[in-house]
Design a protein around this motif. Structure first.
Motif, PDB file in Angstrom:
ATOM      1  N   VAL A   1       0.882  -1.083  -0.065  1.00 49.99           N
ATOM      2  CA  VAL A   1       0.027   0.057   0.125  1.00 49.99           C
ATOM      3  C   VAL A   1       0.868   1.099   0.060  1.00 49.99           C
ATOM      4  CG1 VAL A   1      -1.407   1.455   1.427  1.00 49.99           C
ATOM      5  CG2 VAL A   1      -2.041  -0.979   1.165  1.00 49.99           C
ATOM      6  N   LEU A   2       1.937   1.317   0.862  1.00 49.27           N
ATOM      7  CA  LEU A   2       2.692   2.715   1.111  1.00 49.27           C
ATOM      8  C   LEU A   2       3.514   2.665  -0.251  1.00 49.27           C
ATOM      9  CD1 LEU A   2       3.789   2.010   4.586  1.00 49.27           C
ATOM     10  CD2 LEU A   2       1.894   3.650   3.726  1.00 49.27           C
ATOM     11  N   ALA A   3       4.102   1.801  -0.746  1.00 49.81           N
ATOM     12  CA  ALA A   3       4.821   1.793  -2.162  1.00 49.81           C
ATOM     13  C   ALA A   3       4.008   2.356  -3.164  1.00 49.81           C
ATOM     14  CB  ALA A   3       5.441   0.507  -2.197  1.00 49.81           C
ATOM     15  N   ARG A   4       2.965   1.872  -3.272  1.00 43.69           N
ATOM     16  CA  ARG A   4       1.895   2.506  -4.279  1.00 43.69           C
ATOM     17  C   ARG A   4       1.554   3.981  -4.108  1.00 43.69           C
ATOM     18  NH1 ARG A   4      -1.934  -1.592  -4.297  1.00 43.69           N
ATOM     19  NH2 ARG A   4      -3.175  -0.393  -2.592  1.00 43.69           N
ATOM     20  N   ASP A   5       1.340   4.155  -2.861  1.00 42.59           N
ATOM     21  CA  ASP A   5       1.178   5.958  -2.583  1.00 42.59           C
ATOM     22  C   ASP A   5       2.379   6.570  -2.642  1.00 42.59           C
ATOM     23  OD1 ASP A   5      -1.504   5.089  -1.700  1.00 42.59           O
ATOM     24  OD2 ASP A   5      -0.885   5.349   0.591  1.00 42.59           O
ATOM     25  N   ILE A   6       3.664   6.023  -2.589  1.00 43.38           N
ATOM     26  CA  ILE A   6       4.732   6.696  -2.699  1.00 43.38           C
ATOM     27  C   ILE A   6       5.106   7.029  -4.277  1.00 43.38           C
ATOM     28  CG2 ILE A   6       7.260   6.807  -2.349  1.00 43.38           C
ATOM     29  CD1 ILE A   6       6.796   5.318   0.345  1.00 43.38           C
ATOM     30  N   ALA A   7       4.560   5.693  -5.008  1.00 47.98           N
ATOM     31  CA  ALA A   7       4.749   6.028  -6.518  1.00 47.98           C
ATOM     32  C   ALA A   7       4.021   7.023  -7.261  1.00 47.98           C
ATOM     33  CB  ALA A   7       4.340   4.625  -7.125  1.00 47.98           C
ATOM     34  N   ALA A   8       3.194   7.533  -6.485  1.00 44.90           N
ATOM     35  CA  ALA A   8       2.232   8.839  -7.121  1.00 44.90           C
ATOM     36  C   ALA A   8       2.971   9.999  -6.600  1.00 44.90           C
ATOM     37  CB  ALA A   8       0.653   8.574  -6.566  1.00 44.90           C
TER      38      ALA A   8
ATOM     39  N   SER B   1       9.211  -1.455  -4.877  1.00 42.42           N
ATOM     40  CA  SER B   1      10.393  -1.050  -4.114  1.00 42.42           C
ATOM     41  C   SER B   1      11.660  -1.150  -4.972  1.00 42.42           C
ATOM     42  CB  SER B   1      10.803  -1.902  -2.801  1.00 42.42           C
ATOM     43  OG  SER B   1       9.647  -1.924  -1.860  1.00 42.42           O
ATOM     44  N   ASP B   2      12.493  -0.164  -4.841  1.00 46.58           N
ATOM     45  CA  ASP B   2      13.785  -0.329  -5.806  1.00 46.58           C
ATOM     46  C   ASP B   2      14.733  -0.989  -4.992  1.00 46.58           C
ATOM     47  OD1 ASP B   2      12.665   2.106  -7.799  1.00 46.58           O
ATOM     48  OD2 ASP B   2      12.402   3.068  -5.854  1.00 46.58           O
ATOM     49  N   LEU B   3      14.659  -1.350  -4.142  1.00 45.36           N
ATOM     50  CA  LEU B   3      15.836  -1.897  -3.189  1.00 45.36           C
ATOM     51  C   LEU B   3      15.162  -2.695  -2.042  1.00 45.36           C
ATOM     52  CD1 LEU B   3      18.880  -2.603  -3.435  1.00 45.36           C
ATOM     53  CD2 LEU B   3      19.064  -0.716  -1.798  1.00 45.36           C
ATOM     54  N   PHE B   4      15.426  -4.207  -2.188  1.00 44.73           N
ATOM     55  CA  PHE B   4      15.219  -4.897  -1.085  1.00 44.73           C
ATOM     56  C   PHE B   4      16.397  -5.359  -0.039  1.00 44.73           C
ATOM     57  CE2 PHE B   4      11.758  -8.534  -0.518  1.00 44.73           C
ATOM     58  CZ  PHE B   4      12.215  -8.828   0.763  1.00 44.73           C
ATOM     59  N   VAL B   5      16.355  -4.828   1.120  1.00 46.69           N
ATOM     60  CA  VAL B   5      17.499  -5.168   1.999  1.00 46.69           C
ATOM     61  C   VAL B   5      17.364  -6.466   2.691  1.00 46.69           C
ATOM     62  CG1 VAL B   5      18.941  -4.290   3.965  1.00 46.69           C
ATOM     63  CG2 VAL B   5      17.827  -2.682   2.099  1.00 46.69           C
TER      64      VAL B   5
ATOM     65  N   ALA C   1      10.240   3.320 -13.336  1.00 50.06           N
ATOM     66  CA  ALA C   1       9.187   3.180 -12.667  1.00 50.06           C
ATOM     67  C   ALA C   1       9.128   1.636 -12.298  1.00 50.06           C
ATOM     68  CB  ALA C   1       7.852   3.448 -13.687  1.00 50.06           C
ATOM     69  N   ARG C   2       8.425   1.300 -11.212  1.00 56.65           N
ATOM     70  CA  ARG C   2       8.253  -0.078 -10.531  1.00 56.65           C
ATOM     71  C   ARG C   2       6.661  -0.300 -10.469  1.00 56.65           C
ATOM     72  NH1 ARG C   2      12.313  -3.460  -9.889  1.00 56.65           N
ATOM     73  NH2 ARG C   2      11.395  -4.327  -8.259  1.00 56.65           N
ATOM     74  N   ALA C   3       6.569  -1.321 -11.217  1.00 51.73           N
ATOM     75  CA  ALA C   3       4.959  -1.656 -11.496  1.00 51.73           C
ATOM     76  C   ALA C   3       4.576  -2.669 -10.425  1.00 51.73           C
ATOM     77  CB  ALA C   3       4.620  -2.138 -12.797  1.00 51.73           C
ATOM     78  N   PRO C   4       3.477  -2.632  -9.557  1.00 51.19           N
ATOM     79  CA  PRO C   4       3.202  -3.666  -8.793  1.00 51.19           C
ATOM     80  C   PRO C   4       2.781  -4.918  -9.730  1.00 51.19           C
ATOM     81  CG  PRO C   4       1.323  -2.153  -9.248  1.00 51.19           C
ATOM     82  CD  PRO C   4       2.468  -1.727  -9.703  1.00 51.19           C
TER      83      PRO C   4
ATOM     84  N   GLY D   1      -8.938  -3.432  -9.835  1.00 46.92           N
ATOM     85  CA  GLY D   1      -8.643  -1.849 -10.149  1.00 46.92           C
ATOM     86  C   GLY D   1      -8.717  -1.045  -8.769  1.00 46.92           C
ATOM     87  N   ALA D   2      -9.305   0.235  -8.913  1.00 49.00           N
ATOM     88  CA  ALA D   2      -9.293   1.008  -7.796  1.00 49.00           C
ATOM     89  C   ALA D   2      -9.950   0.506  -6.577  1.00 49.00           C
ATOM     90  CB  ALA D   2      -9.972   2.384  -8.038  1.00 49.00           C
ATOM     91  N   LEU D   3     -11.121  -0.347  -6.862  1.00 47.19           N
ATOM     92  CA  LEU D   3     -11.637  -0.976  -5.646  1.00 47.19           C
ATOM     93  C   LEU D   3     -10.879  -2.038  -4.924  1.00 47.19           C
ATOM     94  CD1 LEU D   3     -14.452  -0.937  -4.268  1.00 47.19           C
ATOM     95  CD2 LEU D   3     -15.093  -3.100  -5.447  1.00 47.19           C
ATOM     96  N   ARG D   4      -9.979  -2.642  -5.585  1.00 45.59           N
ATOM     97  CA  ARG D   4      -8.961  -3.743  -5.087  1.00 45.59           C
ATOM     98  C   ARG D   4      -7.989  -2.889  -4.303  1.00 45.59           C
ATOM     99  NH1 ARG D   4      -7.049  -8.927  -6.415  1.00 45.59           N
ATOM    100  NH2 ARG D   4      -5.433  -9.502  -4.916  1.00 45.59           N
ATOM    101  N   ASP D   5      -7.458  -1.742  -4.751  1.00 51.19           N
ATOM    102  CA  ASP D   5      -6.485  -0.954  -4.128  1.00 51.19           C
ATOM    103  C   ASP D   5      -7.067  -0.370  -2.588  1.00 51.19           C
ATOM    104  OD1 ASP D   5      -4.874  -1.463  -6.173  1.00 51.19           O
ATOM    105  OD2 ASP D   5      -5.010   0.742  -7.133  1.00 51.19           O
ATOM    106  N   ALA D   6      -8.273   0.012  -2.963  1.00 51.89           N
ATOM    107  CA  ALA D   6      -8.921   0.574  -1.521  1.00 51.89           C
ATOM    108  C   ALA D   6      -9.268  -0.453  -0.643  1.00 51.89           C
ATOM    109  CB  ALA D   6     -10.511   1.166  -2.157  1.00 51.89           C
TER     110      ALA D   6
END
Length: 449
Positions: A100-107, A136-140, A365-368, A374-379
């Motif tokens: 969820v947070l990665a999707r928000d940050i991508a925006a 995510s761009d990097l996985f530690v 860009a990093r795609a999920p 769609g948007a309902l699934r995101d919510a």
């Protein structure tokens, strides 16, 4: 695009974390590089967020000052990241929340570099851990073996990730790696509890009984049950059958059997040895030269997260626990498993390379992972991950629609499995199908502790 750096020219790196283990991990990870970056931590309000006491414990010794930490509610998170002008964001959270947070940050524009990771032993590498973190761009991760196994998993599944190595914060300067203070030689047997391992109540009761036996065997030395949280506090994973409740069910307890909600570091200060099934506390103990028993009662399996401790020759029986026959890891195990040389760490190098790409306008860009809804699934995913902390109308709508729909889908799956099982029922006694079924049952019974 020019990088948004602080007046001193340092990149601004902001961590977001919520639960006890992830807050501790994120604070220590950034606390170790604060001179290089302008680092801060946002503690996100979720149903499992740390208490003030847990937060203070996580910050103690992390290198990140209290003045660099603030609590924040989800509705204000995006605006706060924009206000801070974050060049990179480290997300320390469970997989569903990372998604969820990665999707928000991508925006966000410009988009920060997104870094994520896992706070402890991460063997076996799992598909879910990778899929949740695809944006995510990097996985530690924290050992050469983890880098190798997660890389192999990505190659098999096609879910490409960029993996990097960082020493577990509490394994820095380990005595086993040539530095740091040795164990103090205290007399306590410290048991590191886990919320999910073992999972069954009867198995957890069995562990509780072993601890009672250990306390009764030597009344002059303590058995300390190190709890993850005090009553009313949350953990990263929900604990159904807590050890205080299990121990209370066993009747009067030896006076030298005690529980502790202090820090693991404090418990190890007076430890003779540590007992666990598979807690990352074993790594913390090894780092301090304190011997360990990884209880072998329930076997070795990915579900128990104890394969790497078995490889270290740390397995011991219930009788070993009672007799306090602790052991040190096989020296050949160390370099591949959490005790590599400090100069092998490369996560900051990877972050700075990504920051350079961002500065040049070339951060890809990093795609999920593709999925329906769609948007309902995101919510729906946001509401499930954040619970009461998501106050959006779309989240409420998705939850109202999704809960009954999920129930229908689960019922449909159970019905299909039942029908499939009925079709595959064994034939008459003596048939080849019956023989295979009996053989499978014997095998399963043999492997069950």
């Amino acid at each position: 695009m020019s990088p948004r750096t602080t007046p001193g020219g340092r990149p601004r790196v902001v961590a977001i974390a919520d639960t006890d283990s992830y807050v501790k991990w994120a604070a220590a990870l950034l606390g170790g590089v604060e001179t290089r970056w302008d680092a801060s931590l946002l503690v996100l309000d979720t149903p499992l967020v740390v208490s003030d006491a847990q937060l203070a414990s996580a910050l103690r010794g992390s290198g990140l000052g209290q003045d660099r930490v603030e609590r924040i509610a989800y509705p204000g998170l995006a605006a706060r990241l924009a206000e801070l002008r974050a060049d990179a964001v480290v997300i320390g959270a469970r997989g569903p929340l990372v998604r969820v947070l990665a999707r928000d940050i991508a925006a966000l524009e410009p988009r920060p570099v997104v870094v994520t990771g896992l706070p402890g032993i991460s063997i076996p590498a799992t598909r879910k851990a990778v899929v949740y973190r695809l944006q995510s761009d990097l996985f530690v991760v924290h050992s050469r073996r983890e880098v190798r196994e997660f890389g192999a998993l990505s190659a098999r599944t096609g879910y490409a990730h960029r993996y990097a190595l960082a020493t577990l914060p509490f394994a820095r300067g380990a005595v086993t790696a040539g530095g740091g203070p040795p164990g103090t030689g205290g007399g306590d047997l410290v048991f590191a509890t886990q919320a999910k391992v073992p999972a069954e109540r009867e198995d957890r009761l069995r562990v509780a009984r072993v601890l009672v036996r250990a306390a009764e065997a030597d009344p002059s030395r303590r058995v300390v049950v190190k709890l993850r949280a005090a009553s009313g506090e949350h953990q990263t994973h929900v604990e159904v059958d807590s050890y205080p409740e299990l121990l209370a069910s066993l009747g009067p307890l030896p006076p030298n059997l005690v529980t502790s909600t202090g820090s693991m570091g404090g418990a190890l200060d007076t430890a003779e040895g540590l007992v666990t099934v598979s807690s990352t506390a074993a790594i913390e103990a090894i780092a301090r030269g304190i011997p360990v028993i990884a209880l072998d009662t329930f076997g070795v399996s990915p579900r128990l997260i104890n394969e790497t401790l078995a490889d270290a020759d740390l397995l011991g029986s219930e009788d070993d626990v009672v007799a306090r026959r602790f052991r040190h890891p096989d020296p050949e195990w160390l370099d591949e498993n959490y005790f590599h040389a400090p100069d092998a760490d490369d996560w900051t190098i990877h972050v700075e390379a990504l920051l350079a790409q961002r500065s040049a306008g070339r951060l890809p860009a990093r795609a999920p992972v593709a999925r329906r809804g769609g948007a309902l699934r995101d919510a729906w995913e946001r509401k499930v991950a954040l619970g009461r902390s998501d106050t959006s109308a779309s989240g409420a709508l998705a939850y109202a629609v999704g809960v009954p729909l999920r129930s229908v889908l689960r019922l449909t799956k159970r019905t299909r499995r039942s029908l499939a099982g009925a079709v595959q029922q064994p034939g008459p006694v003596g048939s080849s199908t019956q023989v295979r079924s009996t053989s499978a049952v014997r095998t399963s019974t043999t492997r069950t502790p």
